[in-house]
Write a protein that holds these residues in place. Structure first.
Motif, short mmCIF file in Angstrom:
data_model
loop_
_atom_site.label_atom_id
_atom_site.label_comp_id
_atom_site.label_asym_id
_atom_site.label_seq_id
_atom_site.Cartn_x
_atom_site.Cartn_y
_atom_site.Cartn_z
N UNK A 125 47.46 32.86 38.18
CA UNK A 125 47.20 34.01 39.00
C UNK A 125 47.09 35.21 38.10
N UNK A 126 46.11 35.99 38.40
CA UNK A 126 45.90 37.17 37.58
C UNK A 126 45.37 38.31 38.44
N UNK A 127 45.96 39.48 38.26
CA UNK A 127 45.48 40.67 38.96
C UNK A 127 44.27 41.21 38.21
N UNK A 128 43.26 41.59 38.99
CA UNK A 128 42.05 42.16 38.42
C UNK A 128 41.91 43.58 38.95
N UNK A 129 42.33 44.58 38.15
CA UNK A 129 42.31 45.97 38.62
C UNK A 129 40.94 46.44 39.11
N UNK A 130 39.87 45.92 38.53
CA UNK A 130 38.53 46.36 38.94
C UNK A 130 38.18 45.92 40.35
N UNK A 131 38.97 45.03 40.95
CA UNK A 131 38.73 44.57 42.32
C UNK A 131 39.38 45.46 43.37
N UNK A 132 40.03 46.54 42.94
CA UNK A 132 40.69 47.43 43.89
C UNK A 132 39.67 47.94 44.91
N UNK A 133 40.01 47.78 46.18
CA UNK A 133 39.12 48.21 47.25
C UNK A 133 38.03 47.20 47.58
N UNK A 134 38.03 46.04 46.92
CA UNK A 134 37.00 45.03 47.18
C UNK A 134 37.24 44.38 48.54
#
Length: 120
Positions: free
Chosen positions: A1-10
């Motif tokens: 599992x990994x958080x992807x900050x660029x997906x914020x608001x996706x």
């Protein structure tokens, strides 16, 4: 599992990548630890329910994880709506799993690992 900050608001909170040597869950930044758990449980539910997986373009994987070799990705569960049967059943199962995890935290430990011990 990994958080992807660029997906914020996706639109999609989580994404399941099937790779040659492992499965990987990517998720947008969560509003809380409980929200993060729900996203992860939702993706686990897709795995448990054997929901369809489709091919993914290498451009998207390069945007999400630039250091990841896109040739390692075999399939991805991609969705654009939360109104399909697959999404509704995955969310319902995620809710049931979350309820069991919450109950497990209040019972005497009968399992070697609790969700929070492993995924938090």
């Amino acid at each position: 599992m990994e958080e992807v900050p660029s997906r914020k608001g996706a639109d999609t909170g989580g994404l399941w990548l099937v790779m040659q040597d492992r499965d990987l869950i990517l998720h947008a930044p969560a509003r809380s630890p409980w929200h993060r758990r729900q996203i992860i449980l939702h993706e686990f539910s897709h795995m448990i329910l054997h929901h369809d997986v489709h091919g993914i373009g290498t451009s998207l994987t390069g945007q999400l994880l630039p250091g990841l070799d896109s040739r390692m990705i075999l399939r991805v569960l991609d969705r654009s709506s939360y109104e399909t049967d697959a999404e509704l059943t995955a969310e319902a199962l995620a809710d049931r799993l979350a309820a069991r995890i919450i109950r497990g935290a209040t019972w005497p430990p009968s399992e070697p690992f609790f969700f929070g011990d492993v995924f938090d």
